[in-house]
Design an enzyme around this catalytic site. Structure first.
Site, PDB file in Angstrom:
ATOM      1  N   ALA A  45     -13.078  23.721   2.234  1.00 16.09           N
ATOM      2  CA  ALA A  45     -12.550  25.069   2.481  1.00 16.09           C
ATOM      3  C   ALA A  45     -13.016  25.604   3.843  1.00 16.09           C
ATOM      4  O   ALA A  45     -12.242  26.254   4.558  1.00 16.09           O
ATOM      5  CB  ALA A  45     -12.998  26.007   1.362  1.00 16.09           C
ATOM      6  N   ASP A 247     -27.010  31.343  12.097  1.00 14.30           N
ATOM      7  CA  ASP A 247     -26.933  30.565  10.853  1.00 14.30           C
ATOM      8  C   ASP A 247     -26.231  29.239  11.155  1.00 14.30           C
ATOM      9  O   ASP A 247     -25.074  29.231  11.590  1.00 14.30           O
ATOM     10  CB  ASP A 247     -26.129  31.388   9.817  1.00 14.30           C
ATOM     11  CG  ASP A 247     -26.011  30.693   8.469  1.00 14.30           C
ATOM     12  OD1 ASP A 247     -26.595  29.613   8.292  1.00 14.30           O
ATOM     13  OD2 ASP A 247     -25.316  31.249   7.593  1.00 14.30           O
ATOM     14  N   ASP A 253     -18.891  21.723   9.891  1.00 14.19           N
ATOM     15  CA  ASP A 253     -17.513  22.015   9.472  1.00 14.19           C
ATOM     16  C   ASP A 253     -16.705  22.575  10.650  1.00 14.19           C
ATOM     17  O   ASP A 253     -15.541  22.224  10.841  1.00 14.19           O
ATOM     18  CB  ASP A 253     -17.507  23.023   8.313  1.00 14.19           C
ATOM     19  CG  ASP A 253     -18.220  22.467   7.093  1.00 14.19           C
ATOM     20  OD1 ASP A 253     -18.196  21.233   6.916  1.00 14.19           O
ATOM     21  OD2 ASP A 253     -18.811  23.252   6.345  1.00 14.19           O
TER      22      ASP A 253
HETATM   23  O1  RIB Z   1     -21.228  22.478   5.278  1.00 11.48           O
HETATM   24  C1  RIB Z   1     -21.647  23.651   4.654  1.00 11.48           C
HETATM   25  C2  RIB Z   1     -21.211  23.685   3.241  1.00 11.48           C
HETATM   26  O2  RIB Z   1     -21.882  22.683   2.524  1.00 11.48           O
HETATM   27  C3  RIB Z   1     -21.522  24.972   2.505  1.00 11.48           C
HETATM   28  O3  RIB Z   1     -20.523  25.939   2.641  1.00 11.48           O
HETATM   29  C4  RIB Z   1     -21.755  24.505   1.091  1.00 11.48           C
HETATM   30  O4  RIB Z   1     -20.759  24.906   0.204  1.00 11.48           O
HETATM   31  C5  RIB Z   1     -21.869  22.997   1.155  1.00 11.48           C
HETATM   32  O5  RIB Z   1     -20.753  22.407   0.646  1.00 11.48           O
END
Ligand code: RIB
Length: 307
Positions: A45, A247, A253
C-alpha cells in the site's frame, strides 16, 4: 505530453501501530513510551500511494479483513486515487497489522500478516486483465511467496517490466529471480538472496544475484544512496542526499515507488535510480510511511538547486 504509466502493485496492506519511545526496551523490560499512532501502511500500500502521488495510474491487488482497519486502509488508497477494486475483503481474517517501534532515530517492525497471507495466486488469475494492461508490475515479500512467484511469471508472460523489492528478507528461488527485471535489496536482503556473508564486498553479492537470473540489481544503501549493476555491466553508484530526517519508516517503499515510476516512463537506469533516491530522501523528512510520500512537483521543487 507523455501519458502517465499504468502500474499494478501486488502486495500487503497493514495498519501501522507506531509507538515512539526514548529507546528500545531491553529483553524482559517495560519502559514508558511517548506517543502512539494508528496509521495506514504495509509495503504494498505504501508503494501504491507513492506511485499515485507521483502521477502513475495505480491499481493495488491485495487483501484486507472486513474490519475497521481494512476499510480505513482502502479509504487511504482511494483518497490518493489508487484503484482498489482488486482488493479482496475477507470476513474470516483480520487486516494485517505492523507494530513499529521508533526509538533513537531508527525503527524496528513486527508484522502480523492476517489477511495479507490470503492474497493468493487464484486472485491474480481473477485480476489478470489488470496485469495485461499494466506497463510495470511492482512486488514485495509481505504476501505469500507462491503469489509473488506466480505474479512475476504472469507479468513476464505478458512482457511487463517486473520490479521486485525483496523485503522483508527471504531466500528466493532461481525460478522467481529469472522472472525479475529489477531487484532492489538492501545490504542484508542482498546477502541473504545471494547466499553470502553481510560483509562480502557489494559487487560480489550483486554479481551472484545477477548470475541467479535478475537483469538489474539496485542495492539501497540508506543515507549513502544506492549502487546498481546491469547484467554485463559494472557497478555504479548514485550518492545519497543530506536531509532533516523525521521518520525512516517507508524510505524503501518511497525508493521503489520512485524507481517504478521512472522506469515505467522509460527513463534510463541511472536517471531512474537518481530519481528514486530523491523521492526516498524527501519521504523521510515527514512522519509515517505514507505521510511522507511526495508528489512529483514536490520532488522537483525540493531538489531544484541540485539538478
Ligand atoms: O516499509 C514499511 C512498512 O513495513 C510499514 O508500513 C509496515 O506496515 C511494514 O509493512
Amino acid at each position: 505530453m507523455q501519458q502517465e504509466p499504468k502500474i499494478v502493485v501486488i502486495g500487503s496492506l497493514n495498519m501501522d501501530l507506531v509507538v515512539k519511545a526514548p529507546r528500545a526496551p531491553k529483553r524482559g523490560e517495560t519502559i514508558l513510551g511517548e506517543e502512539i499512532h494508528f496509521i495506514p501502511g504495509g509495503k504494498g500500500a505504501n508503494q501504491a500511494i507513492g506511485l499515485a502521488r507521483l502521477g502513475a495510474e495505480t491499481t493495488m491487488i491485495g487483501a484486507v479483513g472486513s474490519d475497521a482497519f481494512g476499510a480505513e486502509l482502502q479509504e487511504a488508497l482511494q483518497r490518493d486515487g489508487v484503484n482498489t477494486s482488486s482488493i479482496k475483503v475477507l470476513a474470516a481474517q483480520p487486516t494485517g497489522v505492523a507494530s513499529i517501534l521508533l526509538a533513537e532515530g531508527d525503527n524496528s517492525i513486527v508484522v502480523v500478516p492476517g489477511a495479507n497471507a490470503q492474497c493468493l495466486p487464484e486472485d491474480l488469475k481473477r485480476f489478470e486483465a489488470k496485469i495485461a494492461e499494466a506497463d510495470l508490475v511492482l512486488l514485495q515479500l509481505e504476501i505469500p511467496l507462491e503469489t509473488v512467484e506466480y505474479a512475476a511469471e504472469l507479468a513476464r508472460r505478458y512482457g511487463k517490466i517486473v520490479l521486485l523489492n525483496p523485503a522483508p528478507a527471504q531466500t528466493l528461488s532461481r525460478d522467481l529471480l529469472s522472472n525479475v527485471d529489477y531487484l532492489t535489496p538492501n545490504r542484508s536482503e542482498l546477502a541473504l538472496i545471494a547466499g553470502v556473508a553481510e560483509d562480502t564486498p557489494l559487487d560480489q553479492g550483486i554479481e551472484r544475484v545477477l548470475e541467479l537470473g535478475v537483469s538489474t540489481c539496485i542495492t539501497t544503501l540508506g543515507a549513502e544512496g544506492a549502487a546498481y549493476r546491469e547484467r554485463g555491466g559494472r557497478l555504479l553508484r548514485v550518492p545519497g542526499h543530506k536531509v532533516p530526517v523525521v521518520d525512516t519508516t517507508g524510505a524503501g517503499d518511497a525508493f521503489n515507488a520512485g524507481l517504478a515510476y521512472a522506469l515505467a516512463r522509460s527513463q534510463d537506469i541511472r536517471e531512474a535510480v537518481a530519481f528514486a533516491g530523491r523521492v526516498s530522501a524527501l519521504a523521510v523528512t515527514k512522519f509515517g510511511a505514507q505521510g511522507g510520500m511526495p508528489r512529483l512537483n514536490e520532488v522537483a521543487e525540493y531538489f531544484r538547486e541540485e539538478r
